[in-house]
Design an enzyme around this catalytic site. Structure first.
Site, PDB file in Angstrom:
ATOM      1  N   SER A 272       0.843  -1.199   0.000  1.00 63.34           N
ATOM      2  CA  SER A 272       0.000   0.000   0.000  1.00 63.34           C
ATOM      3  C   SER A 272       0.877   1.247   0.000  1.00 63.34           C
ATOM      4  O   SER A 272       2.103   1.173   0.139  1.00 63.34           O
ATOM      5  CB  SER A 272      -0.923   0.015   1.230  1.00 63.34           C
ATOM      6  OG  SER A 272      -0.162   0.077   2.426  1.00 63.34           O
TER       7      SER A 272
ATOM      8  N   ILE B  26       3.128   4.516  -0.460  1.00 64.29           N
ATOM      9  CA  ILE B  26       4.281   4.850  -1.291  1.00 64.29           C
ATOM     10  C   ILE B  26       4.927   3.589  -1.854  1.00 64.29           C
ATOM     11  O   ILE B  26       5.349   3.569  -3.019  1.00 64.29           O
ATOM     12  CB  ILE B  26       5.307   5.666  -0.475  1.00 64.29           C
ATOM     13  CG1 ILE B  26       4.729   7.036  -0.126  1.00 64.29           C
ATOM     14  CG2 ILE B  26       6.609   5.835  -1.252  1.00 64.29           C
ATOM     15  CD1 ILE B  26       5.605   7.873   0.792  1.00 64.29           C
TER      16      ILE B  26
ATOM     17  N   SER C 120      11.398  10.612   6.170  1.00 65.84           N
ATOM     18  CA  SER C 120      10.284  11.551   6.246  1.00 65.84           C
ATOM     19  C   SER C 120      10.848  12.932   6.531  1.00 65.84           C
ATOM     20  O   SER C 120      11.967  13.059   7.038  1.00 65.84           O
ATOM     21  CB  SER C 120       9.331  11.140   7.380  1.00 65.84           C
ATOM     22  OG  SER C 120       8.363  12.133   7.624  1.00 65.84           O
TER      23      SER C 120
ATOM     24  N   TYR D 148       7.257   8.704  16.131  1.00 65.28           N
ATOM     25  CA  TYR D 148       7.499   8.552  14.703  1.00 65.28           C
ATOM     26  C   TYR D 148       8.726   9.347  14.264  1.00 65.28           C
ATOM     27  O   TYR D 148       9.602   8.839  13.559  1.00 65.28           O
ATOM     28  CB  TYR D 148       6.258   9.008  13.941  1.00 65.28           C
ATOM     29  CG  TYR D 148       6.378   8.936  12.441  1.00 65.28           C
ATOM     30  CD1 TYR D 148       6.343   7.710  11.779  1.00 65.28           C
ATOM     31  CD2 TYR D 148       6.510  10.093  11.680  1.00 65.28           C
ATOM     32  CE1 TYR D 148       6.433   7.639  10.398  1.00 65.28           C
ATOM     33  CE2 TYR D 148       6.610  10.029  10.302  1.00 65.28           C
ATOM     34  CZ  TYR D 148       6.569   8.807   9.666  1.00 65.28           C
ATOM     35  OH  TYR D 148       6.669   8.738   8.303  1.00 65.28           O
TER      36      TYR D 148
ATOM     37  N   LYS E 284      12.448   8.124  12.592  1.00 64.12           N
ATOM     38  CA  LYS E 284      12.973   8.610  11.312  1.00 64.12           C
ATOM     39  C   LYS E 284      14.307   9.333  11.493  1.00 64.12           C
ATOM     40  O   LYS E 284      15.191   9.236  10.638  1.00 64.12           O
ATOM     41  CB  LYS E 284      11.952   9.529  10.638  1.00 64.12           C
ATOM     42  CG  LYS E 284      10.644   8.826  10.258  1.00 64.12           C
ATOM     43  CD  LYS E 284      10.884   7.669   9.291  1.00 64.12           C
ATOM     44  CE  LYS E 284       9.580   7.051   8.818  1.00 64.12           C
ATOM     45  NZ  LYS E 284       9.788   5.940   7.850  1.00 64.12           N
TER      46      LYS E 284
ATOM     47  N   SER F 195      -2.179   8.340   1.501  1.00 67.34           N
ATOM     48  CA  SER F 195      -1.959   6.918   1.770  1.00 67.34           C
ATOM     49  C   SER F 195      -2.966   6.480   2.824  1.00 67.34           C
ATOM     50  O   SER F 195      -3.835   7.254   3.240  1.00 67.34           O
ATOM     51  CB  SER F 195      -0.524   6.684   2.276  1.00 67.34           C
ATOM     52  OG  SER F 195      -0.364   7.192   3.589  1.00 67.34           O
TER      53      SER F 195
END
Length: 325
Positions: free
Chosen positions: A56, A58, A186, A199, A203, A234
């Protein structure tokens, strides 16, 4: 005009042109140059590309982009049924045979299975040219409202999962004398934003580890491309962690939101891979301008962030979780 005046005029014109290009663009200036004058993804025809998180978002979009370019693919994610659907579409998009695509279910947290997965790919295709570390999961919650166990889960999945697969592939890259790691980081890996603590930290960790690997592996003809997307359409917010155990955010992105399309993002990533760029920023405005500000004028960017970011803090506290990034 004397020489000094000419130099000043040329410098001012360069700055103005760069500012205009930046303001109108949806990727960094280097990637804009390569998109216009560099290689296209078609240059990758025949390459063996392994994409994690290919079911799913990217990863799926990039699978279609590289299939159209004539790459042979390894598609990995946890759900085999979704991967089979992506495979069917890839065969149509790229006019590929079924045996040009290997569906390989993979759990990023099952670290002890990653070496066997590499062996499976090598047995099937004999080599791996490019590994795209794309799999991961987003998260939305204030730092103080996020349990330590969630911090740990996000880091184990987004950071250690990618590192584990990379370490499993590295010996093969050394043996064959070349290889290319592409990592979906990201903009949250370049700067922080309210509600993205776990998150963003995962990253940032990816950025640091792969920046080290890029230097260590340079003389071995092993490349690293870090891709830093901003807001992209997304299903990431549907499955995102919150601050609590066994809870998903369950937010669906709406067509009217100001985000980049998956197709456009995948196209730009294809250009970045083909031109072997070290790092690229792919984002709509004003995100792209802000990351430039943060990169080159960090003091000003942080000063603005603390003040302008309070609106986002309030939104997160009020449970408005369909925020960008």
């Amino acid at each position: 005009m004397d020489f000094l005046t000419i130099c000043v005029v040329l410098f001012v014109l360069t700055v103005v042109v760069a500012a205009v290009r930046l303001g109108q663009g949806d990727c960094d200036l280097t990637l804009q140059w390569f998109e216009k004058f560099g290689k296209s993804a078609a240059e990758l025809k025949g390459k063996i590309v392994w994409i994690t998180g290919a079911s799913s978002g990217i990863g799926e979009g990039l699978a279609y982009e590289l299939a159209a370019a004539g790459c042979r693919l390894v598609l990995s994610a946890r759900r085999e049924d979704l991967l089979e659907e992506v495979k069917k579409k890839c065969c149509v998009t790229g006019n590929l045979r079924e045996d040009d695509i290997l569906v390989l279910p993979l759990d990023l947290l099952a670290y002890d299975t990653h070496s066997n997965a590499v062996e499976t790919v090598i047995k099937y295709f004999k080599k791996i040219d490019i590994l795209v570390n794309n799999a991961g999961r987003s998260q939305r919650a204030m730092c103080e409202d996020t349990s330590l166990s969630i911090d740990k889960q996000v880091l184990e999945l987004n950071f250690l999962g990618a590192v584990s697969v990379t370490k499993a592939v590295l010996p093969q890259f050394r043996r064959q004398g070349h290889g290319h790691f592409v990592v979906t980081s990201s903009l949250a890996g370049k700067l922080g934003a309210p509600g993205l603590g776990s998150y963003s930290s995962s990253k940032h960790a990816l950025q640091g580890w792969f920046d080290c690997l890029r230097i260590e592996a340079f003389t071995k003809n092993i490349l690293v491309t870090m891709v830093c997307p901003g807001s992209v359409y997304s299903q990431s917010l549907m499955h995102a962690f919150t601050g609590k155990e066994n809870e998903s955010l369950g937010v669906e992105m709406k067509p009217g939101e100001h985000r980049m399309s998956t197709d456009r993002c995948s196209h730009l990533i294809g250009v970045a891979i083909a031109n072997q760029v070290d790092e690229v920023w792919v984002a709509v405005q004003p995100e792209l301008t802000y990351v430039y500000l943060f990169q080159y004028l960090p003091g000003i960017a942080r000063w603005l962030g603390k003040r302008l970011g309070q609106k986002r803090v309030q939104a997160v506290q009020q449970g408005k979780s369909n925020l960008h990034a």
